[in-house]
Motif scaffolding. Structure first.
Motif, PDB file in Angstrom:
ATOM      1  N   SER A  59       0.908  -1.071  -0.009  1.00 39.28           N
ATOM      2  CA  SER A  59       0.036  -0.027   0.049  1.00 39.28           C
ATOM      3  C   SER A  59       1.114   1.291  -0.085  1.00 39.28           C
ATOM      4  O   SER A  59       0.694   2.140  -0.731  1.00 39.28           O
ATOM      5  CB  SER A  59      -0.892  -0.017   1.243  1.00 39.28           C
ATOM      6  N   LEU A  60       1.963   1.179   0.726  1.00 43.15           N
ATOM      7  CA  LEU A  60       2.947   2.479   0.810  1.00 43.15           C
ATOM      8  C   LEU A  60       3.575   2.494  -0.500  1.00 43.15           C
ATOM      9  O   LEU A  60       3.819   3.570  -0.909  1.00 43.15           O
ATOM     10  CB  LEU A  60       3.953   2.121   1.767  1.00 43.15           C
ATOM     11  N   ILE A  61       3.954   1.458  -1.255  1.00 39.83           N
ATOM     12  CA  ILE A  61       4.658   1.555  -2.619  1.00 39.83           C
ATOM     13  C   ILE A  61       3.617   2.228  -3.364  1.00 39.83           C
ATOM     14  O   ILE A  61       3.832   2.836  -4.380  1.00 39.83           O
ATOM     15  CB  ILE A  61       5.132   0.112  -3.029  1.00 39.83           C
ATOM     16  N   GLY A  62       2.416   1.755  -3.294  1.00 42.13           N
ATOM     17  CA  GLY A  62       1.241   1.864  -4.269  1.00 42.13           C
ATOM     18  C   GLY A  62       1.135   0.835  -5.418  1.00 42.13           C
ATOM     19  O   GLY A  62       1.031   1.328  -6.584  1.00 42.13           O
ATOM     20  N   ILE A  63       1.314  -0.328  -4.878  1.00 38.90           N
ATOM     21  CA  ILE A  63       0.979  -1.428  -5.978  1.00 38.90           C
ATOM     22  C   ILE A  63      -0.377  -1.577  -6.076  1.00 38.90           C
ATOM     23  O   ILE A  63      -1.218  -1.629  -5.149  1.00 38.90           O
ATOM     24  CB  ILE A  63       1.421  -2.677  -5.401  1.00 38.90           C
ATOM     25  N   PRO A  64      -1.051  -1.519  -7.373  1.00 42.54           N
ATOM     26  CA  PRO A  64      -2.357  -1.483  -7.637  1.00 42.54           C
ATOM     27  C   PRO A  64      -3.568  -2.204  -6.685  1.00 42.54           C
ATOM     28  O   PRO A  64      -4.216  -1.311  -6.250  1.00 42.54           O
ATOM     29  CB  PRO A  64      -2.574  -2.269  -9.001  1.00 42.54           C
ATOM     30  N   PRO A  65      -3.490  -3.429  -6.246  1.00 39.73           N
ATOM     31  CA  PRO A  65      -4.669  -3.642  -5.511  1.00 39.73           C
ATOM     32  C   PRO A  65      -4.647  -2.997  -4.076  1.00 39.73           C
ATOM     33  O   PRO A  65      -6.154  -3.067  -3.738  1.00 39.73           O
ATOM     34  CB  PRO A  65      -4.615  -5.201  -5.267  1.00 39.73           C
TER      35      PRO A  65
END
Lengths: 119, 495
Positions: B383-389
């Motif tokens: 979530s912190l990286i910003g991976i799609p799901p």
């Protein structure tokens, strides 16, 4: 409230003097925070900065360089000073507690010797 | 003197803060009467109070905006959502605090009232247009946090972090106050809404004022160049306190900064370039300095700096677009808070028998010892990286969209680059949790307690739910305004 001010009109200190003095106090405090090593002295410098702020508030409240409800504006500035003093007292209580806790733990409180952490 | 009239008070608006404060008092009284018992009753009371506050806040979500106590307290969607964030992160922190503090042998019951009061200070800060209230809220938030940072009294680094946080925090609030004094000198009032549309007096005072206030609030937000305290304090403070500090303090300071800055619209030509520089610097320092760190909590400290930079970009874009509810900033704040609290909860499992190592090596073998914590860590890092799901993706997408729409192309590109760079260290944390432990002494995590499990589950659920309902949530935040960025989110969210 302001009724006795005109009687000594020639002795009134202009606003600029107050502002310069308080700016000077603020800068001295800020520089002190940077150069002193004892946390108690650093904290005293922060107190000096807060007092500079108080002086600014009172100077503005007295000289009222603004329009609108003048009495209310003056009161606002003075009330703010009371709050700043109360908050500063609360900070002293917590700050000295933290300094005491450190002193008990390591018997000295020099800031530069504190480097437990680092990347 | 004018006749003093008692203003009509709308109690409903200040009820959440009152409940939080009173719950804190009750929790402290319980701790006074049963000092050496376990803290279960205190935790129960605290959670009940937080639940009640959240219930109260959710009930107010639809109600019209307004103000009470002569404008000292305002109610709007942004304030309500931020208050919910504050209550939520306090709830999650309290949930995993008890098992963690027991393992660390610092199970002091005073932590809970302090956390409640600190959050209440943040709530005051987030719901006022009056600089006196913002200052008082900030101090209530901070003074409780100074105590909490030094909670682990036998640990040198905890005391050290408390002292650093305290001295620099007091230094920063002096700057904020000087800024407030200048504002008072220019306008004769402490009300932000009294800012005139066309200012005829000295503009210099206002410029000094906004710069000084930016220093004070930027410190609380952990923005570069006022960020030096962040890694040290995050590393030294107990992990549950760090979780609270990284989210609650940031949420409150962000909203206060939004309110202050957007009321300084008449001198926006001065503060806008300044803020752009601060955002770029924060993103660069936050994502590059963390690459060489050896301590997970320090890395998360730098992550907090980078995220503060993203939040500023979101604010600038929303401001430029004229969004009164600052949708992308607030939505990203929600998403960031959940992931960050969860990440700290997951690494708090390393504490055992009064010892806690938070270097990368100390996470080794986490997957074997506690699969739930390791799995949760993967979700939060994603979530912190910003991976799609994960929800973080939608948060970043929304910021990116608004930034492009507001024609902050450079900022949007830097944001994307910083996200990519920071992915390295998030992946390093993930990787550490899955490495086999090869050290001489196998680190065996303590058995997971219910509180920690619950906190992790809620955070995972939050990350998933906010991803699925991203469009709806941001619509709630923006107060049902049809916007292009949101409609894009709606379509992507349902894929």
């Amino acid at each position: 409230m302001m009724s006795f001010a005109p009687m000594i009109a020639e002795a009134v200190v202009p606003l600029t003097n107050y502002l310069v003095l308080s700016a000077l106090m603020f800068v001295i405090g800020a520089v002190g925070v940077g150069v002193r090593k004892n946390p108690v002295v650093v904290f005293m410098c922060i107190e000096l900065m807060l007092n500079a702020v108080n002086l600014t508030f009172l100077a503005f409240a007295k000289h009222l360089p603004f329009h609108g409800d003048v009495a209310q504006a003056a009161t606002t500035g003075q009330i703010m000073v009371v709050f700043v003093m109360a908050v500063a007292a609360a900070e002293v209580a917590v700050g000295l507690g933290i300094i005491m806790a450190i002193f008990r733990l390591r018997n000295e409180v020099d800031i530069d010797d504190m480097s437990e952490m680092g990347g | 003197m004018t006749e003093a009239t008692m203003p009509a008070i709308e109690w409903a608006m200040i009820m959440p803060v009152i409940i939080m404060m009173l719950t804190g008092c009750v929790a402290l009284i319980i701790e006074m009467f049963w000092p050496k018992q376990n803290n279960n009753l205190i935790v129960g009371v605290t959670l009940a109070g937080l639940g009640w506050t959240a219930f109260n806040l959710i009930g107010q979500l639809g109600s019209p905006a307004g103000e009470t106590l002569n404008g000292l307290v305002v109610r709007d969607t942004m304030g309500l959502v931020t208050q919910l964030v504050l209550v939520g992160v306090t709830f999650l922190t309290v949930l995993f605090s008890e098992p963690y503090m027991r393992q660390k042998k610092i199970a002091f019951g005073e932590f809970y009232p302090l956390a409640l009061w600190s959050a209440a200070g943040g709530m005051i800060m987030a719901t006022s247009h009056n600089l006196l209230m913002i200052f008082l809220g900030l101090e209530v938030l901070s003074i409780a946090l100074y105590c909490m940072a030094g909670l682990s009294r036998q640990e040198h680094k905890s005391e050290e972090s408390a002292l650093k946080y305290f001295l620099l925090g007091a230094f920063a609030s002096a700057f904020l106050l000087y800024g407030i004094a200048m504002f008072f000198g220019a306008t004769g009032s402490l009300h932000l809404s009294n800012m005139p549309d066309h200012f005829h007096g000295e503009e210099n005072l206002l410029v000094i004022s906004i710069i000084m206030m930016l220093v004070g609030l930027g410190f609380k937000l952990a923005l570069a160049p006022f960020h030096q305290w962040t890694p040290d304090v995050y590393q030294g403070a107990p992990t549950n306190v760090t979780a609270f500090m990284a989210t609650a303090s940031k949420a409150a300071a962000l909203v206060a900064a939004i309110r202050v800055l957007s009321s300084f619209a008449i001198i926006e030509i001065y503060w806008q370039p300044l803020l752009v520089a601060i955002a770029v610097l924060s993103m660069a320092i936050g994502s590059l300095s963390a690459l060489v760190q050896k301590d997970v909590k320090r890395v998360l400290g730098y992550s907090s700096i980078a995220n503060a930079g993203y939040l500023v970009v979101a604010f600038l874009a929303d401001y430029e677009l004229g969004d009164p509810n600052f949708t992308s900033a607030i939505f990203y704040l929600v998403v960031y808070s959940i992931a960050t609290v969860g990440a700290f909860a997951a690494i708090s499992i390393v504490a055992k028998n009064g010892k806690e190592g938070t270097r990368f090596e100390d996470l080794y073998g986490m997957w074997k010892n506690s699969p739930l914590a390791a799995g949760a860590l993967v979700v939060f890092m994603a979530s912190l990286i910003g991976i799609p799901p994960a929800a973080g993706f939608f948060g970043k997408l929304l910021i990116f969209q608004s930034a492009l729409e507001a024609e902050f192309t450079t900022l949007a590109i830097i944001l994307a680059a910083a996200s990519v760079a920071s992915a390295f260290y998030y992946l390093r944390i993930m990787h550490a949790a899955f490495v086999e432990n090869q050290g001489p002494i196998p680190t065996q995590a303590a058995p997971m307690k219910f509180g920690l499990k619950a906190a992790l589950m809620i955070c995972i659920a939050g990350t998933v739910i906010f991803a699925v309902t991203a469009g709806k949530v941001s619509q709630t935040i923006s107060g049902d305004q049809p916007e292009t960025a949101i409609s894009v989110m709606n379509t992507t969210g349902e894929v």
